[in-house]
Design an enzyme around this catalytic site. Structure first.
Site, PDB file in Angstrom:
ATOM      1  N   ARG A  96      48.365  27.952  37.967  1.00 55.37           N
ATOM      2  CA  ARG A  96      47.340  28.798  38.599  1.00 55.37           C
ATOM      3  C   ARG A  96      47.076  30.102  37.855  1.00 55.37           C
ATOM      4  O   ARG A  96      46.001  30.687  37.993  1.00 55.37           O
ATOM      5  CB  ARG A  96      47.729  29.105  40.042  1.00 55.37           C
ATOM      6  CG  ARG A  96      47.640  27.887  40.933  1.00 55.37           C
ATOM      7  CD  ARG A  96      48.104  28.168  42.350  1.00 55.37           C
ATOM      8  NE  ARG A  96      47.162  29.035  43.041  1.00 55.37           N
ATOM      9  CZ  ARG A  96      47.489  29.851  44.014  1.00 55.37           C
ATOM     10  NH1 ARG A  96      48.741  29.934  44.423  1.00 55.37           N
ATOM     11  NH2 ARG A  96      46.581  30.597  44.605  1.00 55.37           N
TER      12      ARG A  96
ATOM     13  N   HIS B 166      47.654  39.418  39.058  1.00 54.02           N
ATOM     14  CA  HIS B 166      48.448  38.885  40.169  1.00 54.02           C
ATOM     15  C   HIS B 166      48.814  39.940  41.197  1.00 54.02           C
ATOM     16  O   HIS B 166      49.974  40.190  41.479  1.00 54.02           O
ATOM     17  CB  HIS B 166      49.700  38.153  39.654  1.00 54.02           C
ATOM     18  CG  HIS B 166      50.228  37.153  40.623  1.00 54.02           C
ATOM     19  ND1 HIS B 166      51.312  37.397  41.427  1.00 54.02           N
ATOM     20  CD2 HIS B 166      49.799  35.910  40.924  1.00 54.02           C
ATOM     21  CE1 HIS B 166      51.543  36.345  42.175  1.00 54.02           C
ATOM     22  NE2 HIS B 166      50.637  35.428  41.895  1.00 54.02           N
TER      23      HIS B 166
ATOM     24  N   ARG C 201      42.880  36.014  40.640  1.00 51.14           N
ATOM     25  CA  ARG C 201      42.544  35.624  42.004  1.00 51.14           C
ATOM     26  C   ARG C 201      41.332  36.408  42.497  1.00 51.14           C
ATOM     27  O   ARG C 201      41.041  37.509  42.027  1.00 51.14           O
ATOM     28  CB  ARG C 201      43.681  35.930  42.992  1.00 51.14           C
ATOM     29  CG  ARG C 201      45.010  35.303  42.695  1.00 51.14           C
ATOM     30  CD  ARG C 201      45.050  33.827  43.076  1.00 51.14           C
ATOM     31  NE  ARG C 201      46.410  33.313  42.958  1.00 51.14           N
ATOM     32  CZ  ARG C 201      46.991  32.942  41.823  1.00 51.14           C
ATOM     33  NH1 ARG C 201      46.328  33.037  40.685  1.00 51.14           N
ATOM     34  NH2 ARG C 201      48.222  32.470  41.819  1.00 51.14           N
TER      35      ARG C 201
END
Length: 106
Positions: free
Chosen positions: A73, A97, A77
């Site tokens: 991943r 992150h 985000r």
């Protein structure tokens, strides 16, 4: 230019069009309700870092922004807040992150 959201209350804004193309695609998927590549996309984001404006648990949801060349991943985000996931009140981008966030301006 990365500014922690805690410093200004809502973070410095970044234009959606200036984010990586993967972030723009993820943002479009959020607005349309998916589909999403990762099973953890759309899960509640707890804001444990307390960098985003304070809201009750369940207000924020997180989504993966894929990083080309990675088989996991990665660190990028989009975190959106609001009662209706496809119509969030605000979305924030992080490429480190959750160490910092930028408010996504449209």
């Amino acid at each position: 230019m990365t500014v922690q959201a805690r410093e200004s209350g809502s973070g410095s804004a970044v234009a959606l069009a200036t984010l990586p193309s993967e972030a723009q695609r993820t943002h479009r998927a959020i607005r349309s309700g998916g589909p999403f590549q990762y099973s953890k996309d759309g899960v509640v984001f707890g804001n444990r870092e307390r960098l985003l404006p304070k809201h009750p648990r369940g207000y924020y949801r997180e989504y993966t922004v894929p990083t080309p060349g990675l088989s996991h991943r990665g660190a990028r985000r989009i975190v959106c807040g609001g009662a209706v996931p496809v119509a969030p009140d605000a979305c924030y981008y992080t490429d480190d992150h959750y160490a910092s966030f930028r408010l996504i301006a449209q």
